[in-house]
Design a protein around this motif. Structure first.
Motif, PDB file in Angstrom:
ATOM      1  N   VAL B  92       0.852  -1.189   0.000  1.00  0.00           N
ATOM      2  CA  VAL B  92       0.000   0.000   0.000  1.00  0.00           C
ATOM      3  C   VAL B  92       0.886   1.237   0.000  1.00  0.00           C
ATOM      4  O   VAL B  92       1.788   1.357   0.825  1.00  0.00           O
ATOM      5  N   ARG B  93       0.629   2.130  -0.922  1.00  0.00           N
ATOM      6  CA  ARG B  93       1.420   3.364  -0.943  1.00  0.00           C
ATOM      7  C   ARG B  93       0.883   4.325   0.121  1.00  0.00           C
ATOM      8  O   ARG B  93      -0.322   4.373   0.382  1.00  0.00           O
ATOM      9  N   CYS B  94       1.778   5.069   0.720  1.00  0.00           N
ATOM     10  CA  CYS B  94       1.394   5.944   1.824  1.00  0.00           C
ATOM     11  C   CYS B  94       1.874   7.369   1.585  1.00  0.00           C
ATOM     12  O   CYS B  94       3.026   7.585   1.182  1.00  0.00           O
ATOM     13  N   ILE B  95       0.981   8.317   1.848  1.00  0.00           N
ATOM     14  CA  ILE B  95       1.346   9.733   1.797  1.00  0.00           C
ATOM     15  C   ILE B  95       1.187  10.274   3.207  1.00  0.00           C
ATOM     16  O   ILE B  95       0.101  10.228   3.788  1.00  0.00           O
ATOM     17  N   ASP B  96       2.287  10.781   3.738  1.00  0.00           N
ATOM     18  CA  ASP B  96       2.314  11.182   5.135  1.00  0.00           C
ATOM     19  C   ASP B  96       2.345  12.705   5.241  1.00  0.00           C
ATOM     20  O   ASP B  96       3.346  13.341   4.936  1.00  0.00           O
ATOM     21  N   LEU B  97       1.220  13.274   5.699  1.00  0.00           N
ATOM     22  CA  LEU B  97       1.152  14.727   5.870  1.00  0.00           C
ATOM     23  C   LEU B  97       1.558  15.157   7.265  1.00  0.00           C
ATOM     24  O   LEU B  97       1.433  16.316   7.618  1.00  0.00           O
ATOM     25  N   SER B  98       2.076  14.252   8.061  1.00  0.00           N
ATOM     26  CA  SER B  98       1.905  14.461   9.480  1.00  0.00           C
ATOM     27  C   SER B  98       3.053  15.023  10.264  1.00  0.00           C
ATOM     28  O   SER B  98       2.965  15.071  11.471  1.00  0.00           O
ATOM     29  N   GLY B  99       4.119  15.470   9.691  1.00  0.00           N
ATOM     30  CA  GLY B  99       5.184  16.031  10.519  1.00  0.00           C
ATOM     31  C   GLY B  99       6.501  15.444  10.085  1.00  0.00           C
ATOM     32  O   GLY B  99       6.689  15.103   8.925  1.00  0.00           O
ATOM     33  N   GLY B 100       7.387  15.298  11.022  1.00  0.00           N
ATOM     34  CA  GLY B 100       8.741  14.965  10.642  1.00  0.00           C
ATOM     35  C   GLY B 100       9.037  13.495  10.470  1.00  0.00           C
ATOM     36  O   GLY B 100      10.157  13.127  10.103  1.00  0.00           O
ATOM     37  N   ASP B 101       8.083  12.607  10.709  1.00  0.00           N
ATOM     38  CA  ASP B 101       8.392  11.178  10.777  1.00  0.00           C
ATOM     39  C   ASP B 101       9.195  10.674   9.585  1.00  0.00           C
ATOM     40  O   ASP B 101      10.113   9.863   9.730  1.00  0.00           O
ATOM     41  N   PHE B 102       8.833  11.136   8.398  1.00  0.00           N
ATOM     42  CA  PHE B 102       9.553  10.676   7.202  1.00  0.00           C
ATOM     43  C   PHE B 102      10.197  11.826   6.421  1.00  0.00           C
ATOM     44  O   PHE B 102      10.777  11.605   5.368  1.00  0.00           O
ATOM     45  N   ARG B 103      10.072  13.042   6.922  1.00  0.00           N
ATOM     46  CA  ARG B 103      10.655  14.168   6.185  1.00  0.00           C
ATOM     47  C   ARG B 103      12.140  14.328   6.472  1.00  0.00           C
ATOM     48  O   ARG B 103      12.928  14.571   5.571  1.00  0.00           O
ATOM     49  N   LEU B 104      12.495  14.233   7.741  1.00  0.00           N
ATOM     50  CA  LEU B 104      13.896  14.449   8.098  1.00  0.00           C
ATOM     51  C   LEU B 104      14.693  13.175   7.877  1.00  0.00           C
ATOM     52  O   LEU B 104      14.220  12.073   8.140  1.00  0.00           O
ATOM     53  N   ARG B 105      15.906  13.342   7.415  1.00  0.00           N
ATOM     54  CA  ARG B 105      16.744  12.173   7.156  1.00  0.00           C
ATOM     55  C   ARG B 105      17.771  11.983   8.281  1.00  0.00           C
ATOM     56  O   ARG B 105      18.443  10.961   8.327  1.00  0.00           O
ATOM     57  N   ASP B 106      17.873  12.951   9.139  1.00  0.00           N
ATOM     58  CA  ASP B 106      18.886  12.921  10.184  1.00  0.00           C
ATOM     59  C   ASP B 106      18.206  12.627  11.515  1.00  0.00           C
ATOM     60  O   ASP B 106      17.441  13.439  12.041  1.00  0.00           O
ATOM     61  N   GLY B 107      18.470  11.436  12.037  1.00  0.00           N
ATOM     62  CA  GLY B 107      17.794  10.990  13.249  1.00  0.00           C
ATOM     63  C   GLY B 107      18.020  11.906  14.441  1.00  0.00           C
ATOM     64  O   GLY B 107      17.122  12.086  15.267  1.00  0.00           O
ATOM     65  N   GLU B 108      19.189  12.504  14.521  1.00  0.00           N
ATOM     66  CA  GLU B 108      19.444  13.381  15.661  1.00  0.00           C
ATOM     67  C   GLU B 108      18.567  14.629  15.607  1.00  0.00           C
ATOM     68  O   GLU B 108      18.039  15.079  16.615  1.00  0.00           O
ATOM     69  N   LYS B 109      18.466  15.179  14.439  1.00  0.00           N
ATOM     70  CA  LYS B 109      17.623  16.374  14.318  1.00  0.00           C
ATOM     71  C   LYS B 109      16.163  16.016  14.582  1.00  0.00           C
ATOM     72  O   LYS B 109      15.431  16.776  15.209  1.00  0.00           O
ATOM     73  N   TYR B 110      15.769  14.851  14.094  1.00  0.00           N
ATOM     74  CA  TYR B 110      14.400  14.414  14.369  1.00  0.00           C
ATOM     75  C   TYR B 110      14.157  14.364  15.872  1.00  0.00           C
ATOM     76  O   TYR B 110      13.154  14.883  16.380  1.00  0.00           O
TER      77      TYR B 110
END
Lengths: 349, 349, 349, 349
Positions: B92-110
């Motif tokens: 199932v394809r997913c579009i996430d509008l919800s914040g940083g969960d998948f936007r940031l690539r740097d775990g520390e910044k997240y």
């Protein structure tokens, strides 16, 4: 003391009347309106019904000079310069809320920013004192012509002067992102920028490049910094609200400073100024917190990541940005406590 | 195509429903709400009465994977990461509008900006595509996990990317003075910042230093500029209006440029992007001009006095800043024209 | 005179503080807050920073009775009845802004409209005076417990009493179409009705059938009309603004009357009431014209086509509808001029 | 089908354009503006930049009759009557949004309420059909001249017609307390009633006695009730918002009825009308719930205490109260489904 107000149907005049109504030493005996002479003030402003019973009259400089000691000009630009010389020559003190006529000292800039008209003769410019009490209290005491500052310049220069005087910031870096409510545009001269259906639920930037408050801000800052200052002050923005100005300013700190250090410095700088309030660390003022009052509230934040200092300064544009400041200036000119008649609290909510 | 929306009682969901209602290829068959399962959507949003007849249901990942091909997450932060992996694993394809969960690539910044929680495992981050179609169209086509950009990052990066890519500005000079309506704060979680009596006739700066959109903006700009970019993005301001974001940006031009040259460059840069509109010289867009639509409008002014470039970018935070962009991304992911279902005009006035 | 305010974090309290700050005979020495004891008032209301320096404290009835002469209750309903008896028994006068606890004389109606709780004992009800100064000035002078009227009842009964007393209207015909700003809902207790994104650019009717101001309005009208009066007062409407109430009332005239005759009658009726202003023929007041002030402005129109009299009455709900009226009552109770401390002009615009 | 819009710079025209842009059968080929011929529409309405590329032109009736099949008049009052006869005589169907020119059938009332001008000749009045589709669908199908109803009459008559037709209410008792946003006043003709600083945070009643929608409402109600109906419709109120009308109506029920019975009756009455939505018991619609859409939402409450029925009817004044309804009428005139091009959801929030 009997005073007159010229420009009786504008927001500046009606706000002067609100404060002067409870001023212990002043009586507004004449309200002059070019467009509405013969009309009761309360017909134009029904909120004054049964409180203020004054018919607006036409301007007669000779009569005025005999009947009042001080005149407020709450007129459009390019009007007061035609009348203030005659009044001052007859010993009437004048407070000019009306634009650049007596604020700018450089005739070329006046022409460039105020529609190409010629400046009043230099001898009157020399008599005029720029009425920002936090900077010029001593000169204001002696003023016969008081040039009341513009709304944006008031909020902005109060926010910037301390760091400029202390030489803490890069002078080429000053950015002023200014926001104002709609009442700054006045009651007359309706345009789409003050049309309810166009401005409600809208936020817009309204003028590029040539705002007439730019030379005024630069003149004040240059004088305090002892160095030519140019600022980025464009575009100012209009907020869908009636009253309030916020000036968000960005400057580069020369050396690292903590927010706390800067706040302490500002508190010290304004310690004798009852209408400037410096907020505690972590708190930024909002326009509502000065609504209807003569306060200028300032918040500071030194961004350690980027080395920028962010200064947020808020005023009520019709009070500290116009009529309240005019009364503060009058108080100083007359030797009264500068807060006289201005001790109303902000209205919240 | 059958799709589901998770987070059914928020403004993100209801705005998805508005656009998808007229989308020719999509049918919303499931609306999932943790807090309101069993309730009709139209009871929570009465403007949908007699139009949308759907009862909200609780989340069951297994069922969902069988019943829909694509899921929109319009949830608070730190929710989607718990469910998207299982859905994606089942195709199932997913579009996430919800914040940083998948936007940031740097775990520390997240962790630093999103409440200290751990990031989802790296393999899913690697699958996620940052869904700003004007930058990433090719990658979006293949995305199984689409990280829909934040509202401020959308307005801001669309305004800055062209001059950064062309290397026309000093990279340490970027200042972003951002303003948003109240709807960005959502419907739940009432606070004084969205209390009518507190926000009406008020303008405030609401957060210092740590806004969670800072690392997102910097990640996008850094990737495009091939150089570490830090921006001054604080404080964002709240405007007493419901919808709309304006990002006013100030950058130092490396070399003198006319406003006209820069406008021509932006027009060229976005010539294949139907939702970016560059304004003519002398014109600055207002938020109302994109109200309810998926447009991002950009105005430019090169201040010859100070060498600064001023960029004004406006969006509707709920459309191009959230749900409209999500649908634009879905269209691209599915091989449809990116404007499908999004051709409603801005509502004016 | 030293006074205390209970309910320090609500809008009622903060508006009391605004007016009492400039009251010549009164000093607010105690501000009591259940939820915020130990906190500075200016932390909760930053507009008071550097002006009011008071820490809120917890309630101790024994201490209070020793330290102040008068207490304002700006609390939610069903609170004051638990404390006022003890204070009054120790000689402290109490003004209750807080709801029906001492306004209603009928225990059954109190229970029906105020959540089913029992009324305070009858002896205290008997001591309570309903504080609408335009009707009850003599009784107010002697009051130990002053029940300050609700906002809707104030605007409404001031508009209706003259024609009811003179027996000019059909008593079964009274319709009250009431509109209020959002601040009547208070600062706490956030709900969608005061959520900015829900109320901005919206107009709604918010409650059907059971508004708790109905029995209060009917009790006052019945007492003045010497006849049982039932009114149609539902639904009240919420206007997307912070302050202001307008009550538009429709009644059937028994006999034909001109608008001019009725205006003259109202002017005569209220000739000794400084805060009631009757507008001239053809003019209807707007809420802004009383904003921030203690005025109640009334406009009249006798529709000769239909035989209806239309009465429009406006107040600022937080002033004449709450705190301003409370101070007016205090002034009368203390033998001072009723306008003391209340002579601020409406703020316009 | 090619259509033209006359009155291109008004809100009526721009709202027609918004809906017609997505209408599958219609193409707007001509936009006519007296004051702005030669100007691009997008210059006057920048939200249309890059979407609508049309230059406004001057009116030439002869050309128009050759080039389009249908013309919308979104002009001020007293304009369309000068042009519609010539167009209709040449076979062009006309939809007139513009005021009383073709709505009123009684020449004396037209003169009394529309500035004293003479009515168009009776033969054209006879051709004109009053375009309230919920009442007149059959006649609309044949119309060559379609008189599009006013905004207040639409909201009001849809709320009252069912109980009047069923003879459930006392006909002398009808009271209409109407409230409107500011956009009803149009974009031109700026006055203090649409001045942001005057209308923001304000609520006012704006006209006594002579509103031009009174004869229109009475004409429709009289025709349906088969009896002369006079209503109390004054003063209408202005709400500080842009869009939306609420009509709160009060009528005396002849016999006791439950709210539920009345709701069932209304649902039945409008069961074939896709744009009328009757709310469930206990729910009153707000203006936001129809914002931007063609719905008319109606809530009912039978007050058992007083025997009054309260009817609340809301519309978006620019859509169901003007341009949306005009398109609905066009659809019926052309034999298309009446919802064609109008299926956009209300925008919320």
């Amino acid at each position: 003391m009997d005073v007159a107000i010229i420009g009786g149907t504008g927001y500046g005049a009606v706000e002067l009347i609100r404060f002067l109504h409870n001023h212990p030493h002043v009586h507004v005996t004449k309200i002059i309106s070019h467009s509405n002479s013969g009309t009761d003030l309360a017909e134009v402003y029904p909120h004054l019904v049964d409180i203020i019973d004054l018919e607006m009259i036409a301007l007669d400089i000779g009569d005025l000079a005999k009947e009042v000691e001080l005149v407020f000009f709450a007129t459009p630009s390019n009007v007061s310069k035609h009348y203030i010389p005659a009044l001052v020559d007859q010993g009437v003190r004048c407070i000019d809320l009306s634009g650049g006529d007596f604020r700018l000292r450089d005739g070329e800039k006046y022409q460039a920013y105020y529609g190409g008209e010629e400046m009043v003769s230099q001898s009157y410019i020399n008599q005029a004192v720029y009425g920002l009490p936090e900077l010029n209290k001593e000169q204001i005491k002696q003023a016969s012509i008081l040039a009341n500052p513009g709304c944006f310049p008031t909020a902005t220069t109060l926010g910037l002067i301390p760091v400029l005087e202390k030489d803490l910031v890069e002078r080429k870096s000053i950015i002023i992102d200014a926001k104002t409510g709609t009442s700054g545009a006045g009651r007359g001269g309706l345009s789409l920028n003050v049309h309810f259906s166009e401005m409600n639920e809208n936020f817009k930037a309204y003028q590029l490049g040539v705002h007439k408050h730019i030379p005024e801000i630069e003149q004040v800052l240059t004088a305090r910094a002892n160095e030519d200052i140019q600022v980025t002050f464009t575009p100012p923005h209009i907020v869908p609200m009636t009253r309030g100005i916020m000036s968000t300013m960005y400057v580069d700190l020369k050396d690292s400073q903590s927010t706390g250090q800067l706040i302490a410095m500002y508190e010290d700088y304004y310690k004798n100024d009852p209408f400037v309030r410096i907020r505690k660390e972590g708190i930024i003022p909002s326009t509502r917190e000065v609504y209807g009052s003569n306060y200028c509230d300032i918040g500071l934040y030194a961004d350690q990541r980027t080395g920028k200092l962010i200064i947020v300064s808020v005023i009520d544009n019709l009070v500290k940005g116009a009529s309240g400041q005019a009364i503060q200036n009058m108080n100083i000119m007359c030797g009264w406590d500068e807060t006289t008649g201005l001790n109303q609290l902000p209205i919240y909510p």
